[in-house]
Design a protein around this motif. Structure first.
Motif, PDB file in Angstrom:
ATOM      1  N   SER A 130       0.835  -1.193   0.000  1.00 17.73           N
ATOM      2  CA  SER A 130       0.000   0.000   0.000  1.00 17.73           C
ATOM      3  C   SER A 130       0.874   1.248   0.000  1.00 17.73           C
ATOM      4  O   SER A 130       1.849   1.335   0.744  1.00 17.73           O
ATOM      5  CB  SER A 130      -0.898  -0.002   1.247  1.00 17.73           C
ATOM      6  N   SER A 131       0.534   2.224  -0.845  1.00 15.75           N
ATOM      7  CA  SER A 131       1.314   3.459  -0.894  1.00 15.75           C
ATOM      8  C   SER A 131       0.836   4.469   0.141  1.00 15.75           C
ATOM      9  O   SER A 131       1.577   5.384   0.516  1.00 15.75           O
ATOM     10  CB  SER A 131       1.204   4.088  -2.286  1.00 15.75           C
ATOM     11  N   ASN A 132      -0.403   4.324   0.616  1.00 11.08           N
ATOM     12  CA  ASN A 132      -1.022   5.268   1.541  1.00 11.08           C
ATOM     13  C   ASN A 132      -1.140   6.667   0.937  1.00 11.08           C
ATOM     14  O   ASN A 132      -1.143   7.664   1.645  1.00 11.08           O
ATOM     15  CB  ASN A 132      -0.257   5.342   2.864  1.00 11.08           C
ATOM     16  N   TYR A 133      -1.234   6.742  -0.389  1.00 14.80           N
ATOM     17  CA  TYR A 133      -1.394   8.015  -1.078  1.00 14.80           C
ATOM     18  C   TYR A 133      -2.822   8.141  -1.603  1.00 14.80           C
ATOM     19  O   TYR A 133      -3.373   7.216  -2.198  1.00 14.80           O
ATOM     20  CB  TYR A 133      -0.455   8.124  -2.284  1.00 14.80           C
ATOM     21  N   ILE A 134      -3.401   9.309  -1.403  1.00  8.90           N
ATOM     22  CA  ILE A 134      -4.663   9.670  -2.048  1.00  8.90           C
ATOM     23  C   ILE A 134      -4.360  10.859  -2.954  1.00  8.90           C
ATOM     24  O   ILE A 134      -3.831  11.873  -2.504  1.00  8.90           O
ATOM     25  CB  ILE A 134      -5.745  10.055  -1.025  1.00  8.90           C
ATOM     26  N   GLY A 135      -4.661  10.724  -4.241  1.00  5.94           N
ATOM     27  CA  GLY A 135      -4.430  11.813  -5.172  1.00  5.94           C
ATOM     28  C   GLY A 135      -5.579  12.807  -5.132  1.00  5.94           C
ATOM     29  O   GLY A 135      -6.735  12.424  -4.963  1.00  5.94           O
ATOM     30  N   VAL A 136      -5.258  14.089  -5.286  1.00  2.16           N
ATOM     31  CA  VAL A 136      -6.275  15.141  -5.263  1.00  2.16           C
ATOM     32  C   VAL A 136      -6.092  16.047  -6.478  1.00  2.16           C
ATOM     33  O   VAL A 136      -5.028  16.643  -6.662  1.00  2.16           O
ATOM     34  CB  VAL A 136      -6.195  15.991  -3.979  1.00  2.16           C
ATOM     35  N   LEU A 137      -7.111  16.123  -7.300  1.00  2.41           N
ATOM     36  CA  LEU A 137      -7.120  17.018  -8.458  1.00  2.41           C
ATOM     37  C   LEU A 137      -7.886  18.282  -8.081  1.00  2.41           C
ATOM     38  O   LEU A 137      -9.006  18.207  -7.582  1.00  2.41           O
ATOM     39  CB  LEU A 137      -7.810  16.334  -9.642  1.00  2.41           C
ATOM     40  N   PHE A 138      -7.283  19.462  -8.312  1.00  2.00           N
ATOM     41  CA  PHE A 138      -7.978  20.706  -7.969  1.00  2.00           C
ATOM     42  C   PHE A 138      -7.590  21.816  -8.928  1.00  2.00           C
ATOM     43  O   PHE A 138      -6.537  21.769  -9.570  1.00  2.00           O
ATOM     44  CB  PHE A 138      -7.670  21.130  -6.529  1.00  2.00           C
ATOM     45  N   ASN A 139      -8.471  22.792  -9.020  1.00  2.00           N
ATOM     46  CA  ASN A 139      -8.235  23.959  -9.858  1.00  2.00           C
ATOM     47  C   ASN A 139      -8.109  25.179  -8.948  1.00  2.00           C
ATOM     48  O   ASN A 139      -9.079  25.555  -8.288  1.00  2.00           O
ATOM     49  CB  ASN A 139      -9.396  24.144 -10.841  1.00  2.00           C
ATOM     50  N   PRO A 140      -6.931  25.808  -8.893  1.00  2.00           N
ATOM     51  CA  PRO A 140      -6.752  26.969  -8.010  1.00  2.00           C
ATOM     52  C   PRO A 140      -7.704  28.115  -8.324  1.00  2.00           C
ATOM     53  O   PRO A 140      -7.918  28.986  -7.475  1.00  2.00           O
ATOM     54  CB  PRO A 140      -5.290  27.384  -8.269  1.00  2.00           C
ATOM     55  N   ALA A 141      -8.296  28.130  -9.530  1.00  2.00           N
ATOM     56  CA  ALA A 141      -9.221  29.201  -9.895  1.00  2.00           C
ATOM     57  C   ALA A 141     -10.566  29.071  -9.180  1.00  2.00           C
ATOM     58  O   ALA A 141     -11.318  30.039  -9.096  1.00  2.00           O
ATOM     59  CB  ALA A 141      -9.445  29.222 -11.405  1.00  2.00           C
ATOM     60  N   HIS A 142     -10.887  27.882  -8.663  1.00  4.44           N
ATOM     61  CA  HIS A 142     -12.141  27.687  -7.955  1.00  4.44           C
ATOM     62  C   HIS A 142     -12.066  28.370  -6.598  1.00  4.44           C
ATOM     63  O   HIS A 142     -11.107  28.167  -5.839  1.00  4.44           O
ATOM     64  CB  HIS A 142     -12.429  26.197  -7.757  1.00  4.44           C
ATOM     65  N   SER A 143     -13.071  29.141  -6.258  1.00  2.00           N
ATOM     66  CA  SER A 143     -13.032  29.918  -5.023  1.00  2.00           C
ATOM     67  C   SER A 143     -12.982  29.056  -3.769  1.00  2.00           C
ATOM     68  O   SER A 143     -12.474  29.479  -2.738  1.00  2.00           O
ATOM     69  CB  SER A 143     -14.244  30.851  -4.951  1.00  2.00           C
ATOM     70  N   SER A 144     -13.494  27.829  -3.832  1.00  2.00           N
ATOM     71  CA  SER A 144     -13.538  26.983  -2.642  1.00  2.00           C
ATOM     72  C   SER A 144     -12.434  25.933  -2.604  1.00  2.00           C
ATOM     73  O   SER A 144     -12.312  25.203  -1.616  1.00  2.00           O
ATOM     74  CB  SER A 144     -14.889  26.268  -2.568  1.00  2.00           C
ATOM     75  N   ALA A 145     -11.605  25.845  -3.640  1.00  2.00           N
ATOM     76  CA  ALA A 145     -10.633  24.757  -3.742  1.00  2.00           C
ATOM     77  C   ALA A 145      -9.613  24.772  -2.615  1.00  2.00           C
ATOM     78  O   ALA A 145      -9.264  23.717  -2.062  1.00  2.00           O
ATOM     79  CB  ALA A 145      -9.918  24.814  -5.090  1.00  2.00           C
ATOM     80  N   ASP A 146      -9.104  25.952  -2.255  1.00  2.00           N
ATOM     81  CA  ASP A 146      -8.064  25.994  -1.235  1.00  2.00           C
ATOM     82  C   ASP A 146      -8.585  25.538   0.124  1.00  2.00           C
ATOM     83  O   ASP A 146      -7.896  24.816   0.863  1.00  2.00           O
ATOM     84  CB  ASP A 146      -7.455  27.394  -1.131  1.00  2.00           C
ATOM     85  N   ASP A 147      -9.827  25.912   0.471  1.00  2.00           N
ATOM     86  CA  ASP A 147     -10.401  25.469   1.745  1.00  2.00           C
ATOM     87  C   ASP A 147     -10.612  23.961   1.756  1.00  2.00           C
ATOM     88  O   ASP A 147     -10.388  23.299   2.778  1.00  2.00           O
ATOM     89  CB  ASP A 147     -11.736  26.172   1.999  1.00  2.00           C
ATOM     90  N   ILE A 148     -11.049  23.405   0.638  1.00  2.00           N
ATOM     91  CA  ILE A 148     -11.284  21.961   0.564  1.00  2.00           C
ATOM     92  C   ILE A 148      -9.966  21.200   0.658  1.00  2.00           C
ATOM     93  O   ILE A 148      -9.856  20.197   1.377  1.00  2.00           O
ATOM     94  CB  ILE A 148     -12.037  21.602  -0.726  1.00  2.00           C
ATOM     95  N   VAL A 149      -8.935  21.659  -0.061  1.00  2.00           N
ATOM     96  CA  VAL A 149      -7.630  20.987  -0.011  1.00  2.00           C
ATOM     97  C   VAL A 149      -7.082  21.000   1.410  1.00  2.00           C
ATOM     98  O   VAL A 149      -6.564  19.989   1.911  1.00  2.00           O
ATOM     99  CB  VAL A 149      -6.639  21.654  -0.990  1.00  2.00           C
ATOM    100  N   GLU A 150      -7.178  22.140   2.077  1.00  2.62           N
ATOM    101  CA  GLU A 150      -6.696  22.238   3.453  1.00  2.62           C
ATOM    102  C   GLU A 150      -7.418  21.242   4.358  1.00  2.62           C
ATOM    103  O   GLU A 150      -6.808  20.562   5.191  1.00  2.62           O
ATOM    104  CB  GLU A 150      -6.888  23.662   3.972  1.00  2.62           C
TER     105      GLU A 150
END
Length: 333
Positions: free
Chosen positions: A55-75
């Motif tokens: 198991s790598s224990n990695y979860i990949g996350v795709l996000f667009n910095p232009a989305h107003s809510s993306a930074d809060d969700i990533v955090e």
């Protein structure tokens, strides 16, 4: 690792146990190991460690910095993943990097699942990807069975904004529609349904392009060109609301004295003191926790069927909304 072991006076195997946070190392020895590692400038090779495990224990996350809510969700995703023993690999979208490239890179890091924030990938490609590994979409409505999904109830959120404005006394309420927004249909329906329920005529201004400030500015230009301005405008996201407010202020109108404005996402720009935007909050912590829980469940049980989790949004009332102007009509200045 041998240098750390030599400095502390323990075996290399014990150093490995400490960095893997496994049993068999006392708290005092673990502290000495970490202190020695810091002094020597050593950090474990996470990539090499994942190759040695199934198991790598990695979860990949795709996000667009232009989305107003993306930074809060990533955090919030970092906290949710860490609490369950997983690390994140981020894949950002840019003008020269599309979703297919970003997803391919995430798979190259041996991610065990991927969380896609407001993806635009065609449904047939998402379905193929979901056959390879668990896929969780955040924010985009998808046909049942494509992949697991977590999203806020956009219809209910926009309706709450309309209800708030009606309670303040507004009757001429416009809506800014941007079709490139992943959840545009649900949010638009929320506006139309709420206006019908209050017996008010809909006043939709559809704008071309993306969902950034420019779309809001374009909507403002359209409204300013009309004989009478609405007393309130509901925007489908915070960036559009910001662009609309800026253009109205430049035209000499006041917010909220002349025009009330609402956004959606309750992003960081909405919470800035000089913006003070009334906005619909999606609760990024709840959405992120639900997405990580779905990923962990599907990784442990690959036969589990895709599920959709709907998060109930809340309206955060700030200074961009108020009672309608007293004048019967307001002509753009």
């Amino acid at each position: 690792m041998m240098d750390v072991a030599t400095r502390v006076g323990v075996s290399r195997q014990l150093v490995g146990l400490a960095f893997r946070n496994e049993a068999g190392v006392s708290s005092s020895t673990r502290e000495r190991i970490f202190e020695a590692a810091s002094e020597l400038g050593y950090s474990p090779d996470i990539a090499a460690r994942s190759l040695r495990r199934r198991s790598s224990n990695y979860i990949g996350v795709l996000f667009n910095p232009a989305h107003s809510s993306a930074d809060d969700i990533v955090e919030a995703l970092y906290a949710a993943a860490h609490a369950r023993g997983y690390n994140l690999i981020l894949g950002a979208l840019t003008a020269t990097r599309d979703e297919r490239d970003a997803i391919t890179e995430l798979l190259g890091f041996r991610t065990e699942s991927v969380i896609l924030i407001s993806p635009e990938t065609p449904v047939n490609e998402l379905r193929k990807l979901a056959k390879r590994l668990p896929v969780i979409s955040i924010g985009r409505p998808l046909p049942q069975g494509v992949c697991s999904a977590v999203r806020s109830d956009g219809q209910r959120g926009i309706a709450a904004a309309v209800d708030h404005l009606v309670e303040l006394g507004h009757r001429d309420i416009a809506y800014v529609l941007t079709r490139s927004l992943p959840e545009f249909a649900a949010r638009h329906q929320g506006y139309v349904t709420a206006m019908d329920r209050h017996g008010l005529p809909s006043r939709v201004r559809e704008v071309d392009g993306d969902f950034t400030e420019e779309s809001g500015a374009s909507a403002a230009e359209s409204l300013l060109a009309e004989p009478v301005m609405p007393t309130a405008v509901v925007c489908s996201n915070d960036h559009a609301a910001m662009g609309l407010i800026n253009r109205l202020l430049r035209a000499g109108l006041r917010v909220p004295e002349d025009v009330s404005v609402t956004g959606y996402d309750d992003s960081r720009i909405a919470r800035l003191s000089f913006v003070d935007l009334t906005s619909v909050r999606q609760d990024p912590e709840e959405m992120s926790t639900a997405a990580v829980e779905a990923a962990v469940q599907m990784m442990s049980d690959q036969e589990s069927a895709p599920q959709e989790r709907m998060i109930v949004p809340t309206l955060v009332i700030r200074g961009s909304t108020g009672r309608p102007r007293s004048e019967a009509q307001l002509h753009p200045r």
